[in-house]
Design a protein around this motif. Structure first.
Motif, PDB file in Angstrom:
ATOM      1  N   ARG A 136     -29.151 143.418  60.237  1.00 56.49           N
ATOM      2  CA  ARG A 136     -30.103 143.230  59.152  1.00 56.49           C
ATOM      3  C   ARG A 136     -30.068 141.800  58.597  1.00 56.49           C
ATOM      4  O   ARG A 136     -31.137 141.191  58.385  1.00 56.49           O
ATOM      5  N   PRO A 137     -28.891 141.227  58.338  1.00 50.34           N
ATOM      6  CA  PRO A 137     -28.881 139.836  57.851  1.00 50.34           C
ATOM      7  C   PRO A 137     -29.555 138.866  58.818  1.00 50.34           C
ATOM      8  O   PRO A 137     -30.262 137.943  58.392  1.00 50.34           O
ATOM      9  N   ILE A 138     -29.358 139.078  60.108  1.00 48.21           N
ATOM     10  CA  ILE A 138     -30.012 138.216  61.091  1.00 48.21           C
ATOM     11  C   ILE A 138     -31.528 138.408  61.039  1.00 48.21           C
ATOM     12  O   ILE A 138     -32.292 137.441  61.105  1.00 48.21           O
ATOM     13  N   VAL A 197     -33.323 139.324  58.484  1.00 48.48           N
ATOM     14  CA  VAL A 197     -33.835 138.696  57.265  1.00 48.48           C
ATOM     15  C   VAL A 197     -34.029 137.203  57.482  1.00 48.48           C
ATOM     16  O   VAL A 197     -35.071 136.623  57.108  1.00 48.48           O
ATOM     17  N   GLN A 198     -33.059 136.555  58.082  1.00 47.60           N
ATOM     18  CA  GLN A 198     -33.161 135.117  58.360  1.00 47.60           C
ATOM     19  C   GLN A 198     -34.275 134.828  59.369  1.00 47.60           C
ATOM     20  O   GLN A 198     -34.978 133.821  59.266  1.00 47.60           O
ATOM     21  N   TYR A 199     -34.429 135.713  60.314  1.00 48.98           N
ATOM     22  CA  TYR A 199     -35.476 135.555  61.325  1.00 48.98           C
ATOM     23  C   TYR A 199     -36.856 135.552  60.670  1.00 48.98           C
ATOM     24  O   TYR A 199     -37.717 134.723  60.995  1.00 48.98           O
ATOM     25  N   GLU A 226     -37.526 134.819  57.556  1.00 49.51           N
ATOM     26  CA  GLU A 226     -37.650 133.653  56.680  1.00 49.51           C
ATOM     27  C   GLU A 226     -37.870 132.358  57.454  1.00 49.51           C
ATOM     28  O   GLU A 226     -38.583 131.464  56.987  1.00 49.51           O
ATOM     29  N   LYS A 227     -37.289 132.246  58.633  1.00 53.64           N
ATOM     30  CA  LYS A 227     -37.312 130.974  59.364  1.00 53.64           C
ATOM     31  C   LYS A 227     -38.403 130.887  60.426  1.00 53.64           C
ATOM     32  O   LYS A 227     -38.857 129.781  60.753  1.00 53.64           O
ATOM     33  N   ARG A 287     -43.845 135.125  65.621  1.00 50.40           N
ATOM     34  CA  ARG A 287     -43.279 136.469  65.794  1.00 50.40           C
ATOM     35  C   ARG A 287     -44.301 137.402  66.430  1.00 50.40           C
ATOM     36  O   ARG A 287     -43.973 138.192  67.319  1.00 50.40           O
ATOM     37  N   SER A 323     -36.733 143.354  62.280  1.00 49.47           N
ATOM     38  CA  SER A 323     -37.390 142.647  61.183  1.00 49.47           C
ATOM     39  C   SER A 323     -38.671 143.337  60.740  1.00 49.47           C
ATOM     40  O   SER A 323     -39.088 143.199  59.589  1.00 49.47           O
TER      41      SER A 323
END
Length: 299
Positions: free
Chosen positions: A91-93, A95-97, A99-100, A106, A231
């Motif tokens: 999940r943290p990855i 979230v960053q995906y 955002e970045k 995507r 994501s």
């Protein structure tokens, strides 16, 4: 990802075998302690028939838990393991995906991977005896590949909609029972039928052959698919409250039966309430909430 499927199947098989063996051993010990009204061999045979009945069930959300989910104690432990990995790593990855990476990028990546799956969709639709639908999927693949290399979906504007297919769906289309619900390590919700289907589906992915000699790119593509799929449900994961394991299980079973009924033209007889979880890329999504669909891949 095909290696991950085999690993998950092996891990679940090992754990379930130990779980079943422990249950059978306990039952045999209990049977031996009972008055000898019935021969022990008969009692053991009855227990084996009970296990066979459990494996032959066509799991549905409305069924009693002991019918649709006889391996629940083991499944919950695997779910807790998957959920811990999801919360701490995936999940943290994801979230960053989000955002970045721009949404357009995507979206193109999702479409590219979806387009690679169209030939396998065609094969399954032909096996299902639906040549008209197969022709549409073949047309989608041809148009999208020739015009945009699969990065966009101009075929949809021509009325050629996408329909995701997996071998598990095809087996269900012909009435093969799903077997009980199972939670696979890393891969999430599935069933006996889903496991068999996923093992074959993994061999049908073009990436397996295109990138056969470059494991780095292959695994990078698989990891990218997992993160991208995870994501996509960040905005709806808050819908799950209370017993998340039970909700994920029932949503998966509802969705599985709805998709198969829809292909057979009997979807009006199938209750499906969770429209928020219609993710076409679920097969690439492991762990907990991220595998609610499996999903379609594990039908």
């Amino acid at each position: 990802m095909h290696r991950s499927i085999y690993l998950s199947i092996c891990l679940f098989s090992l754990a379930s075998s130990a779980h079943i063996f422990a249950e059978v051993t306990t039952d045999v010990e209990n049977l031996e302690d009972e008055p000898a009204k019935t021969p022990l061999r008969t009692k053991i045979s009855n227990k084996a028939q009970q296990l066979q009945t459990q494996l032959n069930v066509d799991a549905r959300a409305a069924q009693a838990e002991e019918v649709k989910d006889p391996f629940q104690p083991l499944n919950r432990k695997i779910y807790q393991f998957n959920d811990a990995i999801d919360r701490t790593v995936l999940r943290p990855i994801a979230v960053q995906y989000v955002e970045k990476v721009p949404q357009d990028v995507r979206g193109s990546y999702i479409q590219f991977r979806s387009n690679l799956g169209e030939p396998w969709n065609v094969v399954n639709q032909l096996i299902q005896g639906r040549p008209a639908r197969a022709a549409k999927s073949l047309g989608r693949f041809t148009i999208n590949t020739l015009t945009t290399l699969g990065l966009a979906d101009p075929a949809r504007r021509l009325g050629l909609s996408h329909e995701d297919e997996k071998l598990g769906m095809t087996l269900g289309y012909y009435g093969v029972p799903s077997g009980p619900y199972i939670m696979l390590p890393f891969l999430g919700p599935s069933s006996v039928r889903g496991v068999i289907g996923s093992a074959v589906d993994s061999q049908a992915r073009p990436q397996k052959y295109i990138l056969d000699n470059d494991d780095g790119i292959y695994w990078g593509d698989q990891a990218g698919g997992v993160v991208n799929s995870r994501s996509e449900i960040l905005d709806v994961e808050g819908v799950l409250t209370g017993d998340r394991y039970a909700q994920i299980r029932d949503i998966y079973l509802q969705r599985t039966n709805y998709v198969i009924a829809e292909k057979k033209g009997t979807e009006q007889d199938t209750l499906f309430l969770e429209d928020d979880f219609e993710d076409e890329n679920s097969n690439d999504v492991p762990f907990s909430e991220s595998s609610i669909e499996s999903s379609d891949e594990d039908l």
